[in-house]
Design a protein around this motif. Structure first.
Motif, PDB file in Angstrom:
ATOM      1  N   LEU A   1     -19.922 -26.601   9.820  1.00 36.03           N
ATOM      2  CA  LEU A   1     -20.509 -26.448  11.288  1.00 36.03           C
ATOM      3  C   LEU A   1     -19.327 -26.424  12.438  1.00 36.03           C
ATOM      4  CD1 LEU A   1     -23.147 -26.109  12.889  1.00 36.03           C
ATOM      5  CD2 LEU A   1     -23.042 -28.604  13.122  1.00 36.03           C
ATOM      6  N   HIS A   2     -19.063 -25.409  12.965  1.00 40.89           N
ATOM      7  CA  HIS A   2     -18.359 -25.224  14.145  1.00 40.89           C
ATOM      8  C   HIS A   2     -18.914 -25.259  15.409  1.00 40.89           C
ATOM      9  CE1 HIS A   2     -15.964 -23.187  10.593  1.00 40.89           C
ATOM     10  NE2 HIS A   2     -14.841 -24.073  11.036  1.00 40.89           N
ATOM     11  N   LEU A   3     -18.401 -26.172  16.324  1.00 39.51           N
ATOM     12  CA  LEU A   3     -18.981 -26.419  17.524  1.00 39.51           C
ATOM     13  C   LEU A   3     -17.752 -25.807  18.629  1.00 39.51           C
ATOM     14  CD1 LEU A   3     -20.347 -29.830  17.232  1.00 39.51           C
ATOM     15  CD2 LEU A   3     -21.545 -27.699  17.101  1.00 39.51           C
ATOM     16  N   PRO A   4     -18.208 -24.730  19.373  1.00 44.99           N
ATOM     17  CA  PRO A   4     -17.469 -24.324  20.448  1.00 44.99           C
ATOM     18  C   PRO A   4     -17.370 -25.454  21.551  1.00 44.99           C
ATOM     19  CG  PRO A   4     -19.621 -23.249  20.841  1.00 44.99           C
ATOM     20  CD  PRO A   4     -19.767 -24.159  19.442  1.00 44.99           C
ATOM     21  N   GLY A   5     -16.006 -25.368  21.893  1.00 46.09           N
ATOM     22  CA  GLY A   5     -15.322 -26.278  22.936  1.00 46.09           C
ATOM     23  C   GLY A   5     -14.431 -25.607  23.878  1.00 46.09           C
ATOM     24  N   ILE A   6     -13.983 -26.198  24.722  1.00 47.28           N
ATOM     25  CA  ILE A   6     -13.297 -25.955  25.818  1.00 47.28           C
ATOM     26  C   ILE A   6     -12.338 -27.262  26.198  1.00 47.28           C
ATOM     27  CG2 ILE A   6     -12.692 -25.348  28.124  1.00 47.28           C
ATOM     28  CD1 ILE A   6     -14.206 -22.928  26.476  1.00 47.28           C
ATOM     29  N   LEU A   7     -11.010 -27.057  26.077  1.00 47.85           N
ATOM     30  CA  LEU A   7      -9.909 -28.073  26.311  1.00 47.85           C
ATOM     31  C   LEU A   7      -9.210 -27.642  27.589  1.00 47.85           C
ATOM     32  CD1 LEU A   7      -8.654 -30.717  25.328  1.00 47.85           C
ATOM     33  CD2 LEU A   7      -7.019 -29.123  24.097  1.00 47.85           C
TER      34      LEU A   7
ATOM     35  N   ASP B   1     -23.661 -22.035  23.019  1.00 49.86           N
ATOM     36  CA  ASP B   1     -22.970 -20.960  22.094  1.00 49.86           C
ATOM     37  C   ASP B   1     -22.872 -21.415  20.612  1.00 49.86           C
ATOM     38  OD1 ASP B   1     -22.435 -19.041  23.806  1.00 49.86           O
ATOM     39  OD2 ASP B   1     -20.429 -19.816  24.464  1.00 49.86           O
ATOM     40  N   ALA B   2     -23.458 -22.841  20.419  1.00 44.32           N
ATOM     41  CA  ALA B   2     -23.270 -23.643  19.094  1.00 44.32           C
ATOM     42  C   ALA B   2     -24.351 -23.000  18.336  1.00 44.32           C
ATOM     43  CB  ALA B   2     -23.350 -25.177  19.511  1.00 44.32           C
ATOM     44  N   PRO B   3     -23.962 -22.933  17.067  1.00 48.83           N
ATOM     45  CA  PRO B   3     -25.174 -22.625  15.971  1.00 48.83           C
ATOM     46  C   PRO B   3     -26.035 -23.900  15.472  1.00 48.83           C
ATOM     47  CG  PRO B   3     -23.171 -23.041  14.798  1.00 48.83           C
ATOM     48  CD  PRO B   3     -22.601 -23.062  16.257  1.00 48.83           C
TER      49      PRO B   3
ATOM     50  N   GLN C   1     -28.508 -29.373  27.694  1.00 46.28           N
ATOM     51  CA  GLN C   1     -27.567 -28.390  28.414  1.00 46.28           C
ATOM     52  C   GLN C   1     -26.473 -28.355  27.601  1.00 46.28           C
ATOM     53  OE1 GLN C   1     -26.121 -29.831  31.951  1.00 46.28           O
ATOM     54  NE2 GLN C   1     -26.978 -31.964  31.722  1.00 46.28           N
ATOM     55  N   TYR C   2     -25.569 -27.232  27.980  1.00 45.76           N
ATOM     56  CA  TYR C   2     -24.422 -27.055  27.460  1.00 45.76           C
ATOM     57  C   TYR C   2     -23.140 -27.557  28.172  1.00 45.76           C
ATOM     58  CZ  TYR C   2     -23.622 -22.702  30.229  1.00 45.76           C
ATOM     59  OH  TYR C   2     -23.568 -21.879  31.199  1.00 45.76           O
ATOM     60  N   ARG C   3     -22.073 -27.097  27.762  1.00 44.36           N
ATOM     61  CA  ARG C   3     -20.894 -27.784  28.136  1.00 44.36           C
ATOM     62  C   ARG C   3     -20.371 -27.387  29.376  1.00 44.36           C
ATOM     63  NH1 ARG C   3     -19.631 -23.393  24.773  1.00 44.36           N
ATOM     64  NH2 ARG C   3     -18.308 -22.014  25.631  1.00 44.36           N
ATOM     65  N   VAL C   4     -20.998 -26.333  30.013  1.00 44.09           N
ATOM     66  CA  VAL C   4     -20.832 -26.207  31.510  1.00 44.09           C
ATOM     67  C   VAL C   4     -21.332 -27.161  32.393  1.00 44.09           C
ATOM     68  CG1 VAL C   4     -21.036 -24.427  33.485  1.00 44.09           C
ATOM     69  CG2 VAL C   4     -20.413 -23.888  30.883  1.00 44.09           C
TER      70      VAL C   4
ATOM     71  N   ARG D   1     -14.569 -30.520  26.403  1.00 44.83           N
ATOM     72  CA  ARG D   1     -16.238 -30.419  26.571  1.00 44.83           C
ATOM     73  C   ARG D   1     -16.650 -29.375  25.437  1.00 44.83           C
ATOM     74  NH1 ARG D   1     -17.081 -26.809  30.332  1.00 44.83           N
ATOM     75  NH2 ARG D   1     -14.736 -25.914  30.455  1.00 44.83           N
ATOM     76  N   PHE D   2     -17.894 -29.718  24.879  1.00 44.96           N
ATOM     77  CA  PHE D   2     -18.231 -28.958  23.536  1.00 44.96           C
ATOM     78  C   PHE D   2     -19.793 -28.761  23.720  1.00 44.96           C
ATOM     79  CE2 PHE D   2     -17.965 -33.319  22.233  1.00 44.96           C
ATOM     80  CZ  PHE D   2     -19.190 -33.303  21.073  1.00 44.96           C
ATOM     81  N   ASP D   3     -20.232 -27.865  22.957  1.00 39.32           N
ATOM     82  CA  ASP D   3     -21.522 -27.689  22.725  1.00 39.32           C
ATOM     83  C   ASP D   3     -22.149 -28.506  21.811  1.00 39.32           C
ATOM     84  OD1 ASP D   3     -22.062 -25.732  25.287  1.00 39.32           O
ATOM     85  OD2 ASP D   3     -21.583 -24.207  23.805  1.00 39.32           O
TER      86      ASP D   3
END
Length: 103
Positions: A1-7, A60-62, A27-30, A52-54
């Protein structure tokens, strides 16, 4: 599983501290009113690296949302994520958190 994140990283120098922002609700990472974006940028401005990640099924996370009481594998994956200079994170297969963008 890949989780989208922002560094979010400090604009200069090496980060003095690492922070993982955990979203505890649906809620999501924002975050509401972009709160987590503002928080991450302010902390990065003070020398911290902020991830931060979903969670599964959010933003955007599956996958299917698991609920906040079942997030341990995702949190463990975020904690185990390698330093920002590593091109492809290798963390527990159950939860690889790729960093999609750096701001």
């Amino acid at each position: 599983l890949h989780l989208p994140g922002i560094l979010s990283l400090p604009s200069t120098g090496t980060p003095r501290l690492g922070v993982i922002v955990l979203v505890g609700g649906p809620q999501y990472r924002v975050g509401a009113h972009r709160f987590f974006v503002s928080l991450a940028r302010q902390l990065a401005g003070q020398g911290a690296a902020v991830l931060r990640f979903d969670h599964r099924g959010m933003g955007d996370a599956p996958g299917e949302a698991a609920g906040f009481e079942h997030l341990d594998p995702e949190i463990d994956g975020a904690i185990a994520a390698p330093p920002p200079n590593t091109p492809v994170p290798t963390v527990p297969a159950q939860c690889r958190i790729p960093v999609l963008a750096r701001k």
